[in-house]
Design a protein around this motif. Structure first.
Motif, PDB file in Angstrom:
ATOM      1  N   THR A  52       0.785  -1.201   0.162  1.00 23.88           N
ATOM      2  CA  THR A  52      -0.103  -0.137   0.049  1.00 23.88           C
ATOM      3  C   THR A  52       0.870   1.370   0.086  1.00 23.88           C
ATOM      4  O   THR A  52       0.656   2.195  -0.688  1.00 23.88           O
ATOM      5  N   ALA A  53       1.816   1.196   0.734  1.00 23.97           N
ATOM      6  CA  ALA A  53       2.722   2.531   1.003  1.00 23.97           C
ATOM      7  C   ALA A  53       3.462   2.606  -0.446  1.00 23.97           C
ATOM      8  O   ALA A  53       3.592   3.819  -0.714  1.00 23.97           O
ATOM      9  N   GLN A  54       3.859   1.527  -0.834  1.00 27.48           N
ATOM     10  CA  GLN A  54       4.498   1.863  -2.492  1.00 27.48           C
ATOM     11  C   GLN A  54       3.607   2.286  -3.360  1.00 27.48           C
ATOM     12  O   GLN A  54       3.948   3.032  -4.213  1.00 27.48           O
ATOM     13  N   ALA A  55       2.198   1.642  -3.445  1.00 27.07           N
ATOM     14  CA  ALA A  55       1.140   2.345  -4.310  1.00 27.07           C
ATOM     15  C   ALA A  55       0.975   3.770  -4.110  1.00 27.07           C
ATOM     16  O   ALA A  55       0.683   4.416  -5.231  1.00 27.07           O
ATOM     17  N   GLN A  56       1.067   4.152  -3.220  1.00 27.34           N
ATOM     18  CA  GLN A  56       0.965   5.612  -2.687  1.00 27.34           C
ATOM     19  C   GLN A  56       1.931   6.570  -3.234  1.00 27.34           C
ATOM     20  O   GLN A  56       1.731   7.733  -3.173  1.00 27.34           O
ATOM     21  N   CYS A  57       3.263   5.962  -3.904  1.00 30.96           N
ATOM     22  CA  CYS A  57       4.143   6.902  -4.029  1.00 30.96           C
ATOM     23  C   CYS A  57       3.999   7.385  -5.625  1.00 30.96           C
ATOM     24  O   CYS A  57       4.759   6.632  -6.313  1.00 30.96           O
ATOM     25  N   TRP A  58       3.424   8.309  -5.972  1.00 39.58           N
ATOM     26  CA  TRP A  58       3.090   8.639  -7.373  1.00 39.58           C
ATOM     27  C   TRP A  58       4.488   9.480  -7.728  1.00 39.58           C
ATOM     28  O   TRP A  58       5.290  10.228  -7.109  1.00 39.58           O
ATOM     29  N   GLY A  59       5.022   9.442  -8.711  1.00 39.72           N
ATOM     30  CA  GLY A  59       6.259   9.760  -9.376  1.00 39.72           C
ATOM     31  C   GLY A  59       7.424   8.916  -9.223  1.00 39.72           C
ATOM     32  O   GLY A  59       8.780   9.553  -9.259  1.00 39.72           O
ATOM     33  N   ASP A  60       7.500   7.795  -8.556  1.00 40.08           N
ATOM     34  CA  ASP A  60       8.631   7.205  -8.174  1.00 40.08           C
ATOM     35  C   ASP A  60       9.283   6.766  -9.589  1.00 40.08           C
ATOM     36  O   ASP A  60      10.592   6.759  -9.416  1.00 40.08           O
TER      37      ASP A  60
END
Length: 311
Positions: free
Chosen positions: A25-33
């Motif tokens: 979930t935390a990874q999915a929330q990182c827009w612009g990675d």
């Protein structure tokens, strides 16, 4: 004893699963990675197809298809709502493609279920000049969570991602803009700052239009605004289809060589502001702090016989 061991295994498994889900979930929330890895100073405004796919159906996310209604009906990203550029632009004082009056734009956004808290991702076919025109409008209106899809619908299709032909329903909402005057230049502002050395006028048209060899539709006097430098907007893009925005280092080099450096205030223009919006977006992506778009662009400037035109 066996029961205790079993219980311990169960709780250990539940804890591990919870940690895995939290990490995902935390990874999915990182827009612009993905954009960050390409060297952009402001990566959160450029979304990848995988990031959009990870968030499809998420509450608060609105995917905006900036293409025509016909293109949208032929196939679009599932859940996307159609906001053609024409729905938020008007011909004003004979100048086509200018941003519509504030109330009209607010009404168009509200009708698509957009609020000030919505996270927006905009796309078009691939080159993104329509998407960036909508991006600039939203940026000017003070919408903080807005980005553009890298490679647009063309790359989305090539990556084999899902496509829908069903119109996406939206619940009308209320939208109250908070315009930022530092994001726009009108004709009066242009006149007042024409000789300001702290300002760089950046013409996003082709070299032929800039030199006056090709006037362009609705341009009364061919050429360019005196003092402007020319960086054709297509230089922002890769050559292979579907075209994508180049990496940060390449873009920074292009604009630095043209004298458009982050310490200056950059004013972008083209014929009607569409191509210039792509340059606006790229400079924002590079982290430039002071960028304006001249909404009337060269169609408006060239129509006033009292204003100088260079060739």
């Amino acid at each position: 004893m066996l029961v205790r061991i079993w219980d311990r295994w169960v709780w250990t498994g539940i804890l591990a699963l919870g940690l895995l889900l939290s990490a995902a979930t935390a990874q999915a929330q990182c827009w612009g990675d993905e954009a960050k890895a390409k060297g952009y100073a402001n990566p959160s405004i450029l979304a990848s197809g995988q990031e959009v796919a990870d968030h499809l159906g998420e509450a608060g996310l609105v995917i905006l298809d900036a293409r025509s209604s016909d293109r949208y009906a032929a196939g679009h990203i599932p859940g996307a709502v159609n906001l053609p550029m024409a729905d938020i632009t008007r011909t004003i004082n004979g100048v086509p493609g200018m941003l519509a009056p504030l109330q009209d734009v607010e009404r168009a956004l509200a009708a698509r279920g957009i609020t000030r808290n919505s996270r927006l991702v905009i796309y078009d076919d691939s080159s993104a000049d329509q998407a960036t025109r909508v991006f600039w409008a939203l940026d000017f209106l003070g919408h903080s969570q807005v980005g553009v899809l890298q490679g647009g619908f063309g790359l989305w299709q090539r990556e084999g991602r899902p496509i829908s032909r069903d119109a996406s329903p939206s619940t009308p909402a209320g939208y109250a803009a908070a315009p930022d005057p530092a994001k726009i230049a009108d004709l009066a502002w242009m006149k007042a700052h024409l000789d300001n050395r702290a300002v760089v006028l950046l013409d996003s048209r082709s070299p032929e239009e800039f030199d006056g060899e090709v006037p362009g539709r609705d341009v009364k006097r061919p050429g360019h605004i005196p003092g402007a430098v020319n960086v054709d907007w297509v230089r922002n893009l890769t050559t292979a289809e579907p075209r994508q925005i180049k990496g940060g280092a390449d873009l920074a080099r292009i604009y630095r060589r043209a004298g458009a450096t982050p310490d200056k205030e950059i004013i972008v223009y083209c014929r009607t502001g569409v191509r210039a919006s792509h340059t606006y977006f790229v400079l924002r992506l590079l982290g430039y702090p002071k960028v304006r778009l001249y909404d009337g662009s060269f169609v408006e400037w060239s129509a006033d016989p009292s204003l100088p035109v260079a060739r």
